[in-house]
Design a protein around this motif. Structure first.
Motif, PDB file in Angstrom:
ATOM      1  N   HIS A 130       1.286  38.799  28.027  1.00 28.46           N
ATOM      2  CA  HIS A 130       0.200  38.197  28.793  1.00 28.46           C
ATOM      3  C   HIS A 130      -0.192  36.625  28.111  1.00 28.46           C
ATOM      4  N   ASN A 131       0.579  36.435  26.931  1.00 27.44           N
ATOM      5  CA  ASN A 131       0.162  35.057  26.343  1.00 27.44           C
ATOM      6  C   ASN A 131      -1.084  35.321  25.594  1.00 27.44           C
ATOM      7  N   ASN A 132      -1.644  36.499  25.088  1.00 25.77           N
ATOM      8  CA  ASN A 132      -2.666  36.403  24.350  1.00 25.77           C
ATOM      9  C   ASN A 132      -2.268  36.240  22.759  1.00 25.77           C
ATOM     10  N   VAL A 133      -3.000  35.179  22.369  1.00 24.96           N
ATOM     11  CA  VAL A 133      -2.275  34.482  21.194  1.00 24.96           C
ATOM     12  C   VAL A 133      -2.648  35.371  19.971  1.00 24.96           C
ATOM     13  N   ARG A 134      -3.868  36.072  19.946  1.00 30.24           N
ATOM     14  CA  ARG A 134      -4.157  36.840  18.706  1.00 30.24           C
ATOM     15  C   ARG A 134      -3.291  38.082  18.630  1.00 30.24           C
ATOM     16  N   SER A 135      -2.763  38.718  19.749  1.00 31.01           N
ATOM     17  CA  SER A 135      -1.702  39.580  19.970  1.00 31.01           C
ATOM     18  C   SER A 135      -0.292  39.189  19.313  1.00 31.01           C
ATOM     19  N   GLN A 136      -0.128  38.064  19.470  1.00 31.23           N
ATOM     20  CA  GLN A 136       1.223  37.355  19.280  1.00 31.23           C
ATOM     21  C   GLN A 136       1.264  37.097  17.518  1.00 31.23           C
ATOM     22  N   ARG A 137       0.015  36.879  17.096  1.00 31.73           N
ATOM     23  CA  ARG A 137      -0.235  36.790  15.629  1.00 31.73           C
ATOM     24  C   ARG A 137      -0.121  38.064  14.913  1.00 31.73           C
ATOM     25  N   GLU A 138      -0.602  39.150  15.702  1.00 31.41           N
ATOM     26  CA  GLU A 138      -0.696  40.443  14.956  1.00 31.41           C
ATOM     27  C   GLU A 138       0.714  41.147  15.263  1.00 31.41           C
ATOM     28  N   LEU A 139       1.531  40.880  16.048  1.00 32.74           N
ATOM     29  CA  LEU A 139       2.690  41.199  16.194  1.00 32.74           C
ATOM     30  C   LEU A 139       3.460  40.495  14.734  1.00 32.74           C
ATOM     31  N   GLY A 140       3.249  39.164  14.669  1.00 34.85           N
ATOM     32  CA  GLY A 140       4.045  38.527  13.686  1.00 34.85           C
ATOM     33  C   GLY A 140       3.726  39.374  12.124  1.00 34.85           C
ATOM     34  N   ASN A 141       2.405  39.586  11.975  1.00 36.97           N
ATOM     35  CA  ASN A 141       1.924  40.314  10.686  1.00 36.97           C
ATOM     36  C   ASN A 141       2.550  41.821  10.743  1.00 36.97           C
ATOM     37  N   ILE A 142       2.622  42.588  12.050  1.00 39.14           N
ATOM     38  CA  ILE A 142       3.365  43.783  11.866  1.00 39.14           C
ATOM     39  C   ILE A 142       4.560  43.766  11.451  1.00 39.14           C
ATOM     40  N   TYR A 143       5.517  42.867  11.850  1.00 41.39           N
ATOM     41  CA  TYR A 143       7.002  42.851  11.565  1.00 41.39           C
ATOM     42  C   TYR A 143       7.133  42.099  10.178  1.00 41.39           C
ATOM     43  N   TYR A 144       6.251  41.237   9.878  1.00 41.29           N
ATOM     44  CA  TYR A 144       6.569  40.542   8.348  1.00 41.29           C
ATOM     45  C   TYR A 144       6.246  41.538   7.392  1.00 41.29           C
ATOM     46  N   TYR A 145       4.968  42.486   7.668  1.00 41.96           N
ATOM     47  CA  TYR A 145       4.802  43.337   6.492  1.00 41.96           C
ATOM     48  C   TYR A 145       5.313  44.916   6.561  1.00 41.96           C
ATOM     49  N   GLY A 146       6.216  44.936   7.913  1.00 44.70           N
ATOM     50  CA  GLY A 146       6.735  46.364   8.030  1.00 44.70           C
ATOM     51  C   GLY A 146       5.498  47.532   8.321  1.00 44.70           C
ATOM     52  N   LEU A 147       4.712  46.999   9.031  1.00 41.07           N
ATOM     53  CA  LEU A 147       3.734  47.980   9.471  1.00 41.07           C
ATOM     54  C   LEU A 147       4.348  48.978  10.315  1.00 41.07           C
ATOM     55  N   GLY A 148       4.464  49.921  10.206  1.00 42.42           N
ATOM     56  CA  GLY A 148       4.978  51.325  11.018  1.00 42.42           C
ATOM     57  C   GLY A 148       6.410  50.810  11.553  1.00 42.42           C
ATOM     58  N   VAL A 149       6.961  49.814  11.315  1.00 40.36           N
ATOM     59  CA  VAL A 149       8.442  49.305  11.610  1.00 40.36           C
ATOM     60  C   VAL A 149       9.109  48.815  10.659  1.00 40.36           C
ATOM     61  N   ALA A 150      10.569  48.836  10.753  1.00 40.68           N
ATOM     62  CA  ALA A 150      11.198  48.049   9.669  1.00 40.68           C
ATOM     63  C   ALA A 150      10.821  46.493   9.699  1.00 40.68           C
ATOM     64  N   ALA A 151      10.537  46.135   8.274  1.00 41.17           N
ATOM     65  CA  ALA A 151      10.205  44.508   8.174  1.00 41.17           C
ATOM     66  C   ALA A 151      11.425  43.750   8.771  1.00 41.17           C
ATOM     67  N   SER A 152      10.906  42.663   9.550  1.00 43.31           N
ATOM     68  CA  SER A 152      11.800  41.730  10.038  1.00 43.31           C
ATOM     69  C   SER A 152      11.375  40.538   9.931  1.00 43.31           C
ATOM     70  N   THR A 153      11.981  39.571   8.994  1.00 41.45           N
ATOM     71  CA  THR A 153      11.445  38.189   9.141  1.00 41.45           C
ATOM     72  C   THR A 153      11.799  37.336  10.435  1.00 41.45           C
ATOM     73  N   ASP A 154      12.660  37.650  10.862  1.00 42.57           N
ATOM     74  CA  ASP A 154      13.256  37.074  12.257  1.00 42.57           C
ATOM     75  C   ASP A 154      12.390  37.345  13.307  1.00 42.57           C
ATOM     76  N   LYS A 155      11.856  38.631  13.406  1.00 42.16           N
ATOM     77  CA  LYS A 155      11.026  38.947  14.403  1.00 42.16           C
ATOM     78  C   LYS A 155       9.475  38.404  14.131  1.00 42.16           C
ATOM     79  N   ALA A 156       9.268  38.368  13.029  1.00 39.42           N
ATOM     80  CA  ALA A 156       7.883  37.729  12.636  1.00 39.42           C
ATOM     81  C   ALA A 156       7.749  36.692  12.950  1.00 39.42           C
ATOM     82  N   VAL A 157       8.896  35.594  12.551  1.00 36.07           N
ATOM     83  CA  VAL A 157       8.864  34.347  12.687  1.00 36.07           C
ATOM     84  C   VAL A 157       8.997  34.091  14.171  1.00 36.07           C
ATOM     85  N   SER A 158       9.548  34.810  15.165  1.00 39.68           N
ATOM     86  CA  SER A 158       9.563  34.511  16.423  1.00 39.68           C
ATOM     87  C   SER A 158       8.008  34.737  17.212  1.00 39.68           C
TER      88      SER A 158
END
Length: 549
Positions: A130-158
């Protein structure tokens, strides 16, 4: 007791009304579904029919359909489905969606804090869609640091890229951190003038949203470091960085837009990006914001704001002579604030001492004007300007600031023409005449000295001249001389005031009036100039025919 009985009757009739609506739809509720029937089925508790009807109209994009479906999902306990449907209803139910968005974001942040990353991610993903910017940022952190998921720099960057494009500074910084090594490597290559290798290093990270790399790519193409300058490619990269609030890149893009290099010339867009750069504190943009505001280019003219931006530009760069010159002109004309000739003279001198030739010429003109005005320092004021020694530039600015609208302003004419209804009640036109040679030039220019202001009045009353005379007498005293009678025939009144002759006249039988402020020395000079022009035109008519006389 009677009031209670009335309330019961009202509820009963309301119930009958709902039943009547439902009864009308009972045969086939989907035959003619409406927003009203969708709402009424839900309110009546028939959620199965409501879901069918609301589902039908939501398929047509109806906000009420989405809204009541969201309520049905809420009743079922399907909160995330509710959120998605409420988002679709936001055009009509924006406040309800914003409230829900805030509630779910807080819930997701709480789940993340408690290390329930799966639940947090699920909510963040819906909000991010829904274009919520804070949520987009938080998903970046989740993938960058591998929080409950496999770490993925590509997904974090996206995800960081999406949030960064929306202006999120944290995400910009995160991208810079992720690509820091590549960026620094490219910078070393750039500084050693190995531009093609720098391009190879920077291009991948620029595509991923690293706005510093995007800015440098813009420079490479603009400056022709890779061959011939490519302004179109430069504009592309500057635009990407500018959309992430890059101040330098916004400024560079604005220059390209203003000059029409690599892009279509667009002063409105140019002003937008100059202002964006200025708001971010990029000093070089202050001048352009001030200039555009002072001229009304790409933005509504605002002299008060223009003067403030010139002042800010001067503070940012006290050595910039163009800023000093333009600000001095505003002080001289009284644009955007009080008129201050002393300050104008100071600024002109500082700019002239720095080698600015335009400022040097403006200083000479101002000094000449001040010397002329000393002859009659108390000459009548019009629009806040002493008429004796007033220049065309000053009068134009003051006349328009007072509310007159331009009919014609051209240096090639002796007179500028205005609609004067807003500045002189009863008049319909005002002409401001100037001596074209009074400033040392033999052509019209901003430094021409005022020779005459003339108002024209239409009248059907022979007594109107007495009314205007009495108004003038309140300011200048009784006329110094008068001829004729308001009762019959031509009438003229004169006031002689400090180098200016004020003349009010009426013809006969035409009752129209003329009110003139004649600046004695310059009116005589202008009359001579006009006579010389007429003579030249007359001789030109017979040019080459002298043998015939």
């Amino acid at each position: 007791m009677q009031k209670q009985k009335g309330e019961e009757m009202k509820r009963m009739f309301l119930g009958f009304g709902i039943l009547a609506i439902l009864a009308g739809c009972a045969s086939n509720p989907l035959e003619n579904p409406t927003a009203q029937s969708c709402a009424e089925y839900y309110k009546a508790g028939d959620k199965q029919t409501a879901e069918a009807v609301c589902g039908k109209i939501s398929g047509w994009g109806n906000s009420d359909g989405y809204y009541y479906l969201s309520k049905i999902e809420h009743d079922k306990g399907n909160e995330l489905k509710r959120l998605g449907l409420l988002y679709k209803a936001r055009r009509a139910y924006g406040s309800e969606y914003k409230e829900a968005e805030k509630e779910y974001l807080e819930r997701a942040l709480s789940e993340k804090k408690n290390k329930n990353y799966g639940q947090a991610k699920e909510i963040f993903e819906i909000l991010a869609s829904h274009n919520n910017v804070r949520s987009q940022r938080e998903l970046g952190n989740i993938y960058y640091y591998g929080l409950g998921v496999a770490a993925s720099t590509d997904k974090a960057v996206s995800w960081f890229k999406k949030a960064s494009t929306a202006g999120d500074q944290y995400s910009k910084n995160s991208l810079n951190t992720i690509f820091a090594d590549d960026y620094k490597r490219g910078l070393k290559l750039y500084e050693s003038k190995n531009y093609s290798e720098a391009l190879k290093v920077w291009l991948p990270i620029a595509k991923e949203g690293h706005y510093d790399a995007q800015g440098y790519l813009g420079d490479l193409y603009r400056l022709g470091k890779l061959g011939a300058p490519d302004y179109s490619e430069a504009a592309k990269w500057y635009s990407l960085a500018a959309d992430q609030d890059g101040a330098y890149e916004s400024y560079r893009l604005a220059l390209l837009l203003n000059d029409g290099q690599g892009v279509s010339k667009n002063t409105r867009e140019a002003y937008k990006y100059f202002k964006k750069a200025a708001d971010k504190g990029y000093g070089s943009a202050y001048f352009y914001v001030a200039y555009f505001l002072s001229k009304g280019e790409g933005v509504t003219k605002d002299l008060i704001a223009a003067r403030k931006w010139y002042e800010k530009a001067l503070i940012k760069d006290p050595e910039e002579s163009v800023v000093k010159n333009n600000l001095a002109l505003m002080y001289q004309r009284g644009e955007g604030g009080d008129r201050d000739l002393k300050r104008a003279k100071e600024l002109f001198k500082l700019a002239a001492d720095a080698g600015n030739e335009l400022a040097a010429n403006n200083l000479k003109s101002l000094e000449k004007m001040l010397a002329i005005q000393k002859k009659y320092p108390n000459s009548p004021k019009l629009f806040g300007i002493h008429t004796y020694g007033a220049t065309r530039d000053e009068m134009r600015s003051a006349i328009k600031s007072a509310g007159a609208t331009v009919i014609r302003e051209k240096y090639s004419y002796f007179a500028d023409t205005y609609n004067s209804r807003q500045v002189m009640p009863g008049s319909y036109e005002m002409l401001a005449f100037y001596s074209q040679e009074s400033d040392g030039n033999d052509y019209g220019s901003s430094g021409d000295y005022l020779a005459q202001i003339q108002y024209k009045f239409r009248s059907s009353s022979k007594w109107y001249i007495d009314e205007i005379r009495d108004i003038l007498s309140q300011k200048y005293g009784y006329p110094d001389s008068s001829y004729g009678s308001a009762h019959l025939g031509e009438v003229t009144h004169y006031w002689y005031k400090n180098g200016v002759t004020i003349k009010l006249e009426r013809g006969w039988p035409n009752l129209d009036l003329l009110l003139s402020y004649n600046v004695s020395d310059f009116k005589s000079k202008m009359d001579s100039e006009i006579e010389a022009v007429k003579k030249r035109e007359k001789l030109k008519k017979y040019e080459g025919s002298s043998s015939a006389f």
